[in-house]
Design a protein around this motif. Structure first.
Motif, mmCIF file in Angstrom:
data_model
loop_
_atom_site.group_PDB
_atom_site.id
_atom_site.type_symbol
_atom_site.label_atom_id
_atom_site.label_comp_id
_atom_site.label_asym_id
_atom_site.label_seq_id
_atom_site.Cartn_x
_atom_site.Cartn_y
_atom_site.Cartn_z
ATOM 1 N N ILE A 70 0.862 -0.955 0.023
ATOM 2 C CA ILE A 70 0.024 -0.303 0.012
ATOM 3 C C ILE A 70 0.613 1.178 -0.145
ATOM 4 O O ILE A 70 1.640 1.650 0.619
ATOM 5 C CB ILE A 70 -0.783 -0.059 0.813
ATOM 6 N N GLY A 71 0.921 1.989 -1.070
ATOM 7 C CA GLY A 71 1.377 3.043 -1.441
ATOM 8 C C GLY A 71 3.064 2.533 -1.771
ATOM 9 O O GLY A 71 3.868 2.611 -0.921
ATOM 10 N N CYS A 72 3.034 1.989 -2.685
ATOM 11 C CA CYS A 72 4.548 1.241 -3.051
ATOM 12 C C CYS A 72 4.831 2.280 -3.271
ATOM 13 O O CYS A 72 6.402 1.619 -3.611
ATOM 14 C CB CYS A 72 3.851 -0.192 -4.523
ATOM 15 N N ILE A 129 5.005 0.835 3.988
ATOM 16 C CA ILE A 129 5.964 0.974 4.988
ATOM 17 C C ILE A 129 6.613 2.109 4.025
ATOM 18 O O ILE A 129 6.080 3.085 3.661
ATOM 19 C CB ILE A 129 7.382 -0.606 3.906
ATOM 20 N N ASP A 130 7.722 3.016 5.169
ATOM 21 C CA ASP A 130 8.246 4.514 4.001
ATOM 22 C C ASP A 130 7.158 4.941 4.855
ATOM 23 O O ASP A 130 6.949 5.938 3.970
ATOM 24 C CB ASP A 130 8.205 4.196 2.944
ATOM 25 N N GLY A 131 6.470 5.303 6.043
ATOM 26 C CA GLY A 131 5.911 5.946 6.234
ATOM 27 C C GLY A 131 4.116 5.709 5.924
ATOM 28 O O GLY A 131 3.219 7.080 6.399
ATOM 29 N N ASN A 132 4.156 5.122 5.013
ATOM 30 C CA ASN A 132 3.011 5.058 4.351
ATOM 31 C C ASN A 132 0.896 4.618 5.622
ATOM 32 O O ASN A 132 0.550 4.910 5.434
ATOM 33 C CB ASN A 132 2.831 3.616 3.438
ATOM 34 N N ILE A 133 2.116 4.659 7.199
ATOM 35 C CA ILE A 133 0.594 3.966 8.032
ATOM 36 C C ILE A 133 0.003 5.497 7.945
ATOM 37 O O ILE A 133 -1.476 5.673 8.460
ATOM 38 C CB ILE A 133 1.186 4.191 9.057
ATOM 39 N N GLY A 134 0.648 6.522 7.351
ATOM 40 C CA GLY A 134 0.783 7.993 7.405
ATOM 41 C C GLY A 134 -0.595 8.532 5.898
ATOM 42 O O GLY A 134 -1.414 9.543 6.214
ATOM 43 N N LEU A 157 2.601 -5.626 7.637
ATOM 44 C CA LEU A 157 3.675 -5.247 8.198
ATOM 45 C C LEU A 157 3.896 -3.583 8.139
ATOM 46 O O LEU A 157 4.003 -3.406 7.468
ATOM 47 C CB LEU A 157 4.860 -6.210 7.283
ATOM 48 N N ALA A 158 4.421 -2.817 9.555
ATOM 49 C CA ALA A 158 3.946 -1.481 9.404
ATOM 50 C C ALA A 158 5.076 -1.220 10.082
ATOM 51 O O ALA A 158 6.286 -2.077 10.670
ATOM 52 C CB ALA A 158 3.196 -1.134 9.884
ATOM 53 N N GLU A 159 5.483 0.083 8.916
ATOM 54 C CA GLU A 159 6.999 0.307 9.408
ATOM 55 C C GLU A 159 6.424 1.951 10.545
ATOM 56 O O GLU A 159 5.231 3.130 10.276
ATOM 57 C CB GLU A 159 7.726 0.940 8.790
ATOM 58 N N ALA A 160 6.521 2.491 11.152
ATOM 59 C CA ALA A 160 6.840 3.794 12.677
ATOM 60 C C ALA A 160 7.534 3.990 12.120
ATOM 61 O O ALA A 160 8.394 4.430 11.346
ATOM 62 C CB ALA A 160 6.881 3.150 14.144
ATOM 63 N N ALA A 187 -0.757 11.569 8.462
ATOM 64 C CA ALA A 187 -0.142 11.311 9.677
ATOM 65 C C ALA A 187 1.187 10.848 10.295
ATOM 66 O O ALA A 187 1.920 10.637 8.875
ATOM 67 C CB ALA A 187 -1.010 10.566 10.160
ATOM 68 N N ARG A 188 1.507 11.432 10.944
ATOM 69 C CA ARG A 188 3.394 10.310 11.893
ATOM 70 C C ARG A 188 3.013 9.905 12.840
ATOM 71 O O ARG A 188 2.044 10.537 13.567
ATOM 72 C CB ARG A 188 4.230 11.467 11.647
ATOM 73 N N VAL A 189 3.229 8.390 12.679
ATOM 74 C CA VAL A 189 2.987 7.458 13.562
ATOM 75 C C VAL A 189 4.540 7.313 14.471
ATOM 76 O O VAL A 189 4.656 6.812 13.814
ATOM 77 C CB VAL A 189 1.601 6.641 13.822
ATOM 78 N N GLY A 190 4.822 7.337 15.380
ATOM 79 C CA GLY A 190 6.173 6.618 16.225
ATOM 80 C C GLY A 190 5.673 5.080 16.414
ATOM 81 O O GLY A 190 4.596 4.446 16.733
#
Length: 241
Positions: A70-72, A129-134, A157-160, A187-190
């Motif tokens: 997602i957000g490749c 990945i690469d901040g795409n949780i935002g 699998l998510a990157e914070a 969004a930015r999420v730690g």
């Protein structure tokens, strides 16, 4: 004496490419996310456009079955997965990112994660990945949407973010030379905030790890599918509705 030529018809001016498209064309920055207050977050275009590194490999090693990225972006992870014979699809809202991914021999669609997607509820692994949780500026909504894309025993699998932060904002892409993209929510999420949002959205953390200074989590549904079936309400006759 030659006949005079007619003057060329004026051509309509072409709109300049947005900063992200230009960065992907060259494979390098500078490129930033700019908040309304002028704060800048550098984006690692060179790493995105390169091959996979040790931190990426730690993510790829945990991928199972069919994988949705997602957000490749420019597609380094999708291409690596395809090379390992995974059925893998990248999605991105930027046509330039999709074109670059396809150019690497991978499969990608220009699509938002919040639009209908192929294989819904059948993906074994999803990547943020690469901040795409935002993406979308609402981590809870994104996590809930991702859960609906995965098979019952799927994993995320998510990157914070590398710093402990939990913020929503409106940003624009900025090339540092005056060119700005259109505003969009982000969004930015730690790490702690990621786990908190995941738990609220019905996930549990199977494991978390750090590689090359980047922080990741492997998330699975909090309620295993067989337990959810047992807990399903029954009719007065005792049969499942």
């Amino acid at each position: 004496m030659t006949a005079p030529t007619a003057p060329a018809a004026p051509t309509a001016p072409t709109a300049p490419a947005d900063p992200y498209t230009l960065a992907l064309r060259t494979g390098r920055g500078p490129l930033f996310l700019r908040r309304a207050d002028g704060w800048l977050l550098p984006l690692d275009v060179e790493r995105w456009c390169a091959g996979t590194d040790a931190a990426d490999e730690s993510v790829l090693a945990r991928c199972r079955g069919a994988v949705l990225d997602i957000g490749c972006g420019p597609g380094r992870l999708v291409a690596a997965l395809a090379g390992r014979r995974h059925r893998a699809l990248g999605i991105d809202v930027a046509p330039a990112a999709v074109a670059r991914t396809v150019g690497r021999g991978a499969t990608a669609l220009c699509r938002s994660v919040f639009e209908p997607l192929p294989g819904e509820r059948r993906w074994d692994t999803a990547l943020l990945i690469d901040g795409n949780i935002g993406i979308g500026g609402d981590p809870a909504a994104l996590l809930e949407r991702t859960a609906r894309l995965l098979a019952p025993c799927g994993r995320l699998l998510a990157e914070a973010d590398p710093v402990e932060v939990d913020e929503r904002c409106v940003v624009r892409l900025d090339d540092g030379r005056g060119a700005l993209g259109a505003p969009f929510p982000w969004a930015r999420v730690g790490r702690r905030a990621l786990l908190r949002h995941a738990q609220a959205a019905g996930w549990r953390a199977l494991r978390s790890w750090t590689a090359s200074g980047r922080h990741f989590a492997e998330l699975v549904p909090a309620t295993p599918p067989h337990r959810a079936a047992i807990a399903r309400p029954r009719t007065a006759a005792g049969a499942a509705p």
